[in-house]
Design an enzyme around this catalytic site. Sequence first.
Site: not given
Ligand code: AMP
Length: 281
Positions: A30-32, A34, A37, A61, A152, A178, A187
């Site tokens: 979903m971007g942002a 770190h 990702h 969602q 997640d 991570i 996050s």
């Molecule tokens: P999101 O952008 O939050 O929907 O996350 C995109 C993907 O990155 C999802 O599969 C998350 O589980 C994964 N993700 C988010 N935070 C972390 C993290 N700290 N370490 C590893 N994977 C992550």
Amino acid sequence: MEVFKTKSALKAFIAPLKASGKKIALVPTMGALHNGHISLIKLAQENADVIICSIFVNPTQFTDPKDLEKYPRPIEHDLAMLAEAGCNGVFMPNVEEMYPQGADEKWHIDLGNAEFLLEGAFRKGHYQGVTQIVKKLFDAVEPDLAMFGQKDFQQVLMIKNMLDHFKLPIAIITCPIIREDDGLAMSSRNIHLSPADRAHSLVLSESLQFVIDHWAEYTIEELEEKGKALYQGIDGVELDYFTIANGNTLEPAKSKDENSLVVLVAAKVGSTRLIDNMIIK
Ligand code: AMP
């Protein structure tokens, strides 16, 4: 790195690569972005030839419209991070591209009882929205494999159930969490933490680590009790759940002999809701 806003442009890029036998990996986000990702991108590069990252803040969602509205969208920064990581293609559609009939488009599949536990209990319909968008992304990319974070944990189970439901031939790779140096799981929501919240947020990883470190010493009930006790008296931290669960069903663990066990937590820290987990075995 190529950037695509439409499914048709994305498909036109991918088709010749597929035809020449290249293995395609999708990293949905979903971007942002770190380093969590980016670790998914790196792991994808070890397992595939072409890496496509999607950036889409999926309205279906979100259970809280305010959460959707305030979700960070630093797109230039994201694109720079992905280019630096060597990502090959970025898919960043708008809502109309993914939901041509509107974001109230009908979707419901059976994800099993685990849909309603933990996150599902606090965010009604969340995993229907997650599986709805991931199915659309899978249809758009038709990847050989897709990367998801253990961060997640429940989401990975739900995606696997969705794959079973549609019998899609896509391999799911789960990537480790991570963390920041002090233990906080990375996050996109962490930027909303005030300095005080940021300090208080450490209780999440510390309480999970407590369970890992003291696993042999206490019963499951004692571990949950002592883990939860660590939250008492911490300003502005409100626990949603702190649970030792079976890693396959997410039902509360009944015995230490179960073959897959995980400890999961969700808490509001200030106005930011954080989740984290650690695999026990
Ligand atoms: P999101 O952008 O939050 O929907 O996350 C995109 C993907 O990155 C999802 O599969 C998350 O589980 C994964 N993700 C988010 N935070 C972390 C993290 N700290 N370490 C590893 N994977 C992550």
